[in-house]
Write a protein that holds these residues in place. Sequence first.
Motif, PDB file in Angstrom:
ATOM      1  N   ASN A   1       0.803  -1.213   0.000  1.00 43.83           N
ATOM      2  CA  ASN A   1       0.000   0.000   0.000  1.00 43.83           C
ATOM      3  C   ASN A   1       0.839   1.267   0.000  1.00 43.83           C
ATOM      4  OD1 ASN A   1      -3.119  -0.548   0.402  1.00 43.83           O
ATOM      5  ND2 ASN A   1      -2.021  -2.129   1.569  1.00 43.83           N
ATOM      6  N   GLY A   2       2.133   1.116  -0.030  1.00 40.75           N
ATOM      7  CA  GLY A   2       3.005   2.274  -0.100  1.00 40.75           C
ATOM      8  C   GLY A   2       3.199   3.001   1.213  1.00 40.75           C
ATOM      9  N   TRP A   3       2.739   2.369   2.338  1.00 40.95           N
ATOM     10  CA  TRP A   3       2.917   3.026   3.624  1.00 40.95           C
ATOM     11  C   TRP A   3       4.392   3.082   3.991  1.00 40.95           C
ATOM     12  CZ3 TRP A   3      -1.275  -0.688   5.966  1.00 40.95           C
ATOM     13  CH2 TRP A   3      -2.514  -0.364   5.409  1.00 40.95           C
ATOM     14  N   ILE A   4       5.114   2.030   3.651  1.00 38.30           N
ATOM     15  CA  ILE A   4       6.564   2.014   3.848  1.00 38.30           C
ATOM     16  C   ILE A   4       7.202   1.461   2.577  1.00 38.30           C
ATOM     17  CG2 ILE A   4       6.429   1.695   6.350  1.00 38.30           C
ATOM     18  CD1 ILE A   4       7.047  -1.258   5.904  1.00 38.30           C
ATOM     19  N   GLY A   5       8.437   1.739   2.364  1.00 38.20           N
ATOM     20  CA  GLY A   5       9.153   1.135   1.244  1.00 38.20           C
ATOM     21  C   GLY A   5       9.143   1.941  -0.028  1.00 38.20           C
ATOM     22  N   ALA A   6       8.299   2.982  -0.113  1.00 35.80           N
ATOM     23  CA  ALA A   6       8.264   3.763  -1.357  1.00 35.80           C
ATOM     24  C   ALA A   6       9.618   4.414  -1.613  1.00 35.80           C
ATOM     25  CB  ALA A   6       7.169   4.822  -1.277  1.00 35.80           C
ATOM     26  N   GLY A   7      10.288   4.826  -0.531  1.00 31.28           N
ATOM     27  CA  GLY A   7      11.599   5.422  -0.700  1.00 31.28           C
ATOM     28  C   GLY A   7      12.693   4.397  -0.918  1.00 31.28           C
ATOM     29  N   ARG A   8      12.444   3.170  -0.441  1.00 31.32           N
ATOM     30  CA  ARG A   8      13.455   2.127  -0.589  1.00 31.32           C
ATOM     31  C   ARG A   8      13.397   1.458  -1.953  1.00 31.32           C
ATOM     32  NH1 ARG A   8      14.582  -2.645   3.871  1.00 31.32           N
ATOM     33  NH2 ARG A   8      16.488  -3.488   2.883  1.00 31.32           N
TER      34      ARG A   8
ATOM     35  N   LYS B   1      12.547   5.516 -13.142  1.00 30.16           N
ATOM     36  CA  LYS B   1      12.693   5.627 -14.592  1.00 30.16           C
ATOM     37  C   LYS B   1      11.337   5.425 -15.255  1.00 30.16           C
ATOM     38  CE  LYS B   1      17.380   3.802 -14.494  1.00 30.16           C
ATOM     39  NZ  LYS B   1      18.003   2.556 -14.215  1.00 30.16           N
ATOM     40  N   LEU B   2      11.082   6.233 -16.255  1.00 27.50           N
ATOM     41  CA  LEU B   2       9.884   6.085 -17.074  1.00 27.50           C
ATOM     42  C   LEU B   2      10.314   5.691 -18.477  1.00 27.50           C
ATOM     43  CD1 LEU B   2       6.857   6.379 -17.726  1.00 27.50           C
ATOM     44  CD2 LEU B   2       7.281   8.805 -18.188  1.00 27.50           C
ATOM     45  N   ARG B   3       9.782   4.579 -18.951  1.00 26.54           N
ATOM     46  CA  ARG B   3      10.104   4.103 -20.290  1.00 26.54           C
ATOM     47  C   ARG B   3       8.822   4.112 -21.116  1.00 26.54           C
ATOM     48  NH1 ARG B   3      12.414  -1.489 -19.886  1.00 26.54           N
ATOM     49  NH2 ARG B   3      14.244  -0.333 -19.117  1.00 26.54           N
TER      50      ARG B   3
ATOM     51  N   ARG C   1       5.432   7.577  -7.595  1.00 24.24           N
ATOM     52  CA  ARG C   1       5.867   7.909  -6.239  1.00 24.24           C
ATOM     53  C   ARG C   1       5.463   6.858  -5.212  1.00 24.24           C
ATOM     54  NH1 ARG C   1       4.062  14.234  -6.755  1.00 24.24           N
ATOM     55  NH2 ARG C   1       6.016  15.025  -7.668  1.00 24.24           N
ATOM     56  N   SER C   2       4.498   6.025  -5.552  1.00 20.45           N
ATOM     57  CA  SER C   2       4.050   4.999  -4.598  1.00 20.45           C
ATOM     58  C   SER C   2       5.072   3.898  -4.411  1.00 20.45           C
ATOM     59  CB  SER C   2       2.727   4.385  -5.080  1.00 20.45           C
ATOM     60  OG  SER C   2       1.729   5.367  -5.198  1.00 20.45           O
ATOM     61  N   GLY C   3       6.030   3.790  -5.316  1.00 14.30           N
ATOM     62  CA  GLY C   3       7.035   2.743  -5.215  1.00 14.30           C
ATOM     63  C   GLY C   3       6.684   1.530  -6.054  1.00 14.30           C
ATOM     64  N   PHE C   4       7.646   0.638  -6.198  1.00 10.11           N
ATOM     65  CA  PHE C   4       7.497  -0.506  -7.096  1.00 10.11           C
ATOM     66  C   PHE C   4       6.325  -1.399  -6.712  1.00 10.11           C
ATOM     67  CE2 PHE C   4       8.308  -4.745  -8.664  1.00 10.11           C
ATOM     68  CZ  PHE C   4       8.731  -4.530  -9.958  1.00 10.11           C
ATOM     69  N   PHE C   5       6.190  -1.702  -5.412  1.00 11.31           N
ATOM     70  CA  PHE C   5       5.196  -2.683  -4.995  1.00 11.31           C
ATOM     71  C   PHE C   5       3.796  -2.096  -4.852  1.00 11.31           C
ATOM     72  CE2 PHE C   5       9.245  -4.447  -3.512  1.00 11.31           C
ATOM     73  CZ  PHE C   5       9.178  -5.708  -4.067  1.00 11.31           C
ATOM     74  N   ALA C   6       3.687  -0.797  -4.630  1.00 13.94           N
ATOM     75  CA  ALA C   6       2.381  -0.200  -4.361  1.00 13.94           C
ATOM     76  C   ALA C   6       1.773   0.532  -5.555  1.00 13.94           C
ATOM     77  CB  ALA C   6       2.493   0.776  -3.186  1.00 13.94           C
TER      78      ALA C   6
ATOM     79  N   ARG D   1       8.811  -2.731 -14.292  1.00 11.77           N
ATOM     80  CA  ARG D   1       9.945  -3.614 -14.536  1.00 11.77           C
ATOM     81  C   ARG D   1      10.934  -3.468 -13.384  1.00 11.77           C
ATOM     82  NH1 ARG D   1       8.102  -6.955 -18.538  1.00 11.77           N
ATOM     83  NH2 ARG D   1       7.353  -5.767 -20.330  1.00 11.77           N
ATOM     84  N   TRP D   2      11.269  -4.604 -12.803  1.00 11.11           N
ATOM     85  CA  TRP D   2      12.207  -4.581 -11.684  1.00 11.11           C
ATOM     86  C   TRP D   2      13.586  -4.089 -12.145  1.00 11.11           C
ATOM     87  CZ3 TRP D   2      11.923  -4.849  -6.589  1.00 11.11           C
ATOM     88  CH2 TRP D   2      13.092  -5.091  -5.856  1.00 11.11           C
ATOM     89  N   PRO D   3      14.226  -3.216 -11.374  1.00 14.90           N
ATOM     90  CA  PRO D   3      13.803  -2.833 -10.024  1.00 14.90           C
ATOM     91  C   PRO D   3      13.136  -1.459  -9.930  1.00 14.90           C
ATOM     92  CG  PRO D   3      16.118  -2.328 -10.304  1.00 14.90           C
ATOM     93  CD  PRO D   3      15.647  -2.903 -11.628  1.00 14.90           C
ATOM     94  N   ASP D   4      13.225  -0.628 -10.980  1.00 13.45           N
ATOM     95  CA  ASP D   4      12.814   0.771 -10.779  1.00 13.45           C
ATOM     96  C   ASP D   4      12.205   1.399 -12.027  1.00 13.45           C
ATOM     97  OD1 ASP D   4      15.064   0.834 -12.321  1.00 13.45           O
ATOM     98  OD2 ASP D   4      16.108   2.378 -11.166  1.00 13.45           O
TER      99      ASP D   4
END
Length: 256
Positions: free
Chosen positions: A26-33, A38-40, A62-67, A91-94
């Motif tokens: 849900n992007g509560w944590i980890g969005a910065g990690r 990158k936008l492709r 901004r929500s991060g990869f998982f959220a 696409r992993w990772p970013d």
Amino acid sequence: MIAVLRLLGWLLAVALVALPVVAVLNGWIGAGRWPLTKLRATGEFERVDTALLRRTLLPYARSGFFAVDLDAAQVAVAKLPWVEHAEVRKRWPDVLEVRVTEHRPFARWGRDRVLSEQGRLFAAKGVDLPPGLPHFSGPTTRISDVVALYNDATALFAPTGMPVRVVELDARGSWTLALDNGTEVVVGRNEARARMARFVRLMPQLVAQPTQRLVRADLRYTNGFALSWQPVPAAERPLNPTPSPAAAVPRSQGQT
């Protein structure tokens, strides 16, 4: 009592494992990690505003990869001008990847819409259209019929050197065309192709009149046409006009 304590302990253990996962998703944590940095963008970009595309996707990245909400991002991109279809992936990772298919304009439709080559209507507001598009109008349930009639008319009138610029289908199912030189051609409801073909055979004689300009042709007659003429101003007449035989256009009384 011991069974209850065991159950509570098991639930607490599950919660301790599940909550971090939920928080990441849900992007509560980890969005910065695990940020999407990158936008492709892929596809043929001729009219889609790439800067606007980037601004549209930035809040989701901004929500991060998982959220990241890929469905919502895809809907947002699909609403942009000139976008016919959009597909957003990560696409992993970013990497946040978007594939865009643009509308390819085929004709104007009505007052405020455009018909794409794929047969879809989209809003013309804020869209910079290429010049020279034909103009169609009619019930949206008859799009394929309008395109088919336009294609037939284009092929028939091509030898005359006067492209078809307007195709209108009214509520009664009657067809009207406008040619590049401004001539209005009322085709009617029945036997549209046969009527146009019969009219095209006489076009060389009709447009060769040096002192008159054909402004309207009504093809809704069994044995001929009803023609309306306008005098050509003297300044626009050729200095040495070539005489041309008068066109015989008998007219019956019945229209269809």
